[in-house]
Motif scaffolding. Structure first.
Motif, PDB file in Angstrom:
ATOM      1  N   MET A   1      40.718  43.014  33.518  1.00  9.40           N
ATOM      2  CA  MET A   1      41.371  42.731  34.752  1.00  9.40           C
ATOM      3  C   MET A   1      41.526  43.842  35.569  1.00  9.40           C
ATOM      4  N   ALA A   2      40.355  43.646  36.577  1.00  7.08           N
ATOM      5  CA  ALA A   2      40.183  44.979  37.560  1.00  7.08           C
ATOM      6  C   ALA A   2      40.658  44.699  39.133  1.00  7.08           C
ATOM      7  N   THR A   3      41.222  45.339  39.698  1.00  8.16           N
ATOM      8  CA  THR A   3      41.519  45.081  41.060  1.00  8.16           C
ATOM      9  C   THR A   3      40.135  45.314  41.696  1.00  8.16           C
ATOM     10  N   PRO A   4      40.116  44.203  42.786  1.00 11.65           N
ATOM     11  CA  PRO A   4      38.590  44.487  43.663  1.00 11.65           C
ATOM     12  C   PRO A   4      38.444  45.849  44.375  1.00 11.65           C
ATOM     13  N   TYR A   5      39.562  46.320  44.380  1.00 13.56           N
ATOM     14  CA  TYR A   5      39.244  47.651  45.272  1.00 13.56           C
ATOM     15  C   TYR A   5      38.777  48.767  44.262  1.00 13.56           C
ATOM     16  N   LEU A   6      38.667  48.676  42.967  1.00 13.79           N
ATOM     17  CA  LEU A   6      38.334  49.732  42.243  1.00 13.79           C
ATOM     18  C   LEU A   6      36.854  50.320  42.557  1.00 13.79           C
TER      19      LEU A   6
END
Lengths: 276, 368
Positions: A1-6
């Motif tokens: 699960m990754a933040t779209p801001y990465l």
């Protein structure tokens, strides 16, 4: 699960000065996996991050066939891009993307293409023109129209001259306020359309000030080009690029994910009202 | 099992204790700073028992209510929103390295939350935020983490504030979805019904038995009466077309003359999702956090792009807010962005009432 801001570190491998205040940076992702996974379409953009300062949306102007090496043309205009002006080869910056829909290059295949730009030049359009030249036999005649207030505003003058010499390509330039060096047309950009010899089957793609694009759309309509065959790239504040931060809204559209390229049919009604 | 059960008021402490034992941080409406907001509770005594709210446009007061009434306060400035979409939250930690930098996600490590006393409008608002942060093309990891394990105990509204219009927005006053357990408060106890397998299990753990027909009828009568007595209403017929067509209605300038562009409405709104992301850099310059903060379409920076503000006038910004909330939201996410909670009316320092603005625009439509 990754933040779209990465954001992903990318190294600057080349820097080119287009003109004072406009630079093209070539970046490569540091992580080979990120490099291998990246694909984009013509007209899409990335969010470019300056360490400790912030992120801005910048279109990718290089060719989609080489997604390992990305070119971004940045005009120094604000707080974040002010820092980017100091970037040089070897520096590491943040890149995430690609975002947006891109130019309708598939739909344009086999047709004449009318490209309208104005003002201080428009990086997305340079990428588009290069894209078409690299696949020249897939497209009909290319008509490039560009209007500037004064001759000093004409960036990429050599490029226009170079494009003019290409086969099946016409370049139409105009200025409101000519000087002695100006040997193109005089008058507002819409007057260029008197000379434009494009068939009604042509597809138009535009980038520049919205008022200019609106006038151009009306002129192209008079040439018989349909509302849904005219496309314009819009610019709005963007902080997320994924339709969450809310800044880029243009009534029902999120310019970041529904655009940045819109058909004239989609936005015609909106352009009648200021401040939307 | 979907039948209504009878829950004595004293069982609320039991419910709070069970949730606590199961690892939840138990939250409920707590009176604070002259209003209520969700905060951690240890027992039912932490709830605003015997207190009611008095609301009207631009005014909010807590006042003594009815002895023993636990959920007498309809709502306060605080919705569920800050507990899922945090007002300020670091997303990334970016550390400078010898050659370049490394970006790491900051995972929030809070325990799952259980919310007691959630109103139907706020559950509807959370479902609306889900569409933005979970069900669109991109998922927000920070929101998702808090959302997926939360437990909700809804409370049906048996009285409304004069600013409420959930009936118009079809979100209340009865909770119909998005809860694990729903309570209707009667003078002598609750009628409790499950909304999920976890809620059914909780009823078993609480040892509740089936409610009598009289209790169920009493609960329904109170909710129906609340719906009938709703203080405000909004005609939602064809709202997108109305607001799109009336983008230049003179009413926008008229309301802009009263609007302070203070952004209170967007802060208390349970669905407003605009946010900005800023860098907070350590003093040694080697680490920067990317921090998400709530933003508002009423701020001057919201539509700012290299030296130009695309919505320079207050009427541009008020129109953006209202048109987005009631019209373009439907195009974007398939539902209105308004649940009828009335917070933007109560907490507007100028007492601007969106139901009144919509009515005025409708009344003058086509005459501009």
């Amino acid at each position: 699960m990754a933040t779209p801001y990465l954001t992903h570190p990318a190294r600057i491998v080349a820097r080119r000065t287009e003109t004072a205040g406009i630079y093209t940076f070539t970046t490569r992702f540091v992580d080979p996996a990120a490099r291998a996974a990246f694909r984009f379409r013509a007209g899409q953009f990335n969010m470019i991050y300056a360490f400790g300062v912030g992120e801005v949306p910048i279109s990718i102007v290089s060719d989609p066939e080489d997604p390992a090496t990305l070119e971004h043309t940045i005009r120094i205009a604000g707080r974040v891009t002010g820092v980017m002006a100091k970037w040089d080869v070897g520096d590491v910056v943040g890149v995430r993307g690609p975002y947006g829909n891109g130019w309708p290059v598939e739909r344009a295949r086999g047709r004449d293409v009318v490209i309208v730009t104005g003002g201080l030049g428009c990086a997305p359009v340079v990428g588009l023109i290069n894209y078409i030249f690299r696949r020249r036999d897939q497209y009909g005649d290319l008509h490039i129209l560009h209007g500037v207030k004064t001759p000093n505003d004409l960036l990429y003058r050599e490029r226009f001259d170079q494009w003019r010499r290409e086969p099946r390509t016409r370049v139409y330039l105009t200025t409101d306020h000519p000087d002695k060096s100006w040997h193109y047309r005089i008058g507002v950009v819409t007057e260029l359309f008197d000379e434009l010899a494009a068939p009604a089957s042509a597809i138009a793609m535009m980038c520049g000030p919205e008022a200019m694009m609106r006038l151009a759309a009306h002129a192209l309509r008079a040439k018989g080009i349909a509302d849904d065959a005219m496309f314009m790239s819009l610019e709005r504040r963007m902080e997320c690029a994924v339709g969450m931060c809310g800044h880029c809204q243009y009534r029902e559209n999120f310019v970041c994910k529904d655009g940045p390229v819109f058909s004239w049919r989609a936005v015609k009604e909106l352009t009648r009202v200021s401040g939307l | 099992m979907n039948e209504a059960t009878r829950m004595p008021k004293a069982a609320l402490d039991n419910l709070i204790a069970i949730l606590g034992r199961e690892g939840y941080r138990v939250m409920g409406p707590v009176a604070r700073d002259g209003t209520v907001a969700f905060d951690e509770i240890r027992s039912a005594a932490d709830l605003p028992v015997g207190i009611r709210d008095a609301q009207e446009a631009g005014r909010y007061r807590l006042a003594p209510g009815i002895d023993g009434e636990i959920f007498g306060v309809v709502n306060g400035a605080g919705s569920l929103k800050p507990h899922f979409f945090a007002p300020a939250e670091p997303l990334l930690e970016i550390r400078r390295e010898r050659r370049g930098f490394k970006a790491n996600e900051i995972a929030s490590a809070a325990p799952p939350h259980a919310f007691i006393g959630v109103r139907a409008c706020d559950l509807a608002a959370l479902a609306i935020q889900d569409r933005i942060f979970l069900h669109d093309r991109f998922r927000d990891a920070h929101y998702e983490l808090r959302r997926k394990d939360a437990f909700f105990v809804a409370v049906d509204c048996t009285r409304s504030a004069p600013t409420c219009f959930c009936v118009s927005m079809k979100t209340g006053p009865r909770a119909t979805a998005g809860f694990d357990l729903a309570l209707t408060e009667l003078p002598g106890g609750f009628v409790a019904r499950p909304g999920s397998p976890a809620g059914e299990a909780m009823i078993v753990k609480l040892g509740l038995s089936a409610a009598g027909g009289a209790d169920e009828a009493a609960a329904r009568a109170l909710i129906d009466e609340c719906a009938r007595g709703m203080g405000r209403r909004m005609d939602t017929a064809d709202l997108p077309r109305l607001l799109y067509d009336e983008a230049e209605n003179p009413r926008w300038r008229e309301v802009a003359a009263r609007c302070l562009s203070c952004a209170n409405c967007t802060m208390v709104c349970p669905t407003c999702f605009c946010h900005t992301v800023i860098d907070q850099t350590e003093i040694d310059g080697n680490m920067s956090r990317r921090v998400r903060k709530w933003d508002s379409c009423f701020s001057l920076e919201h539509a700012h792009i290299h030296g130009i503000n695309l919505r320079p006038k207050i009427h541009d910004r008020y129109r953006q807010w209202l048109t987005h909330k009631l019209a373009s939201w439907i195009d974007q996410f398939g539902s209105s962005g308004c649940v009828g909670c009335g917070r933007c009316i109560t907490w507007c320092p100028a007492g601007i009432d969106l139901t009144e603005e919509v009515a005025a625009i409708r009344a003058s439509a086509g005459k501009g």
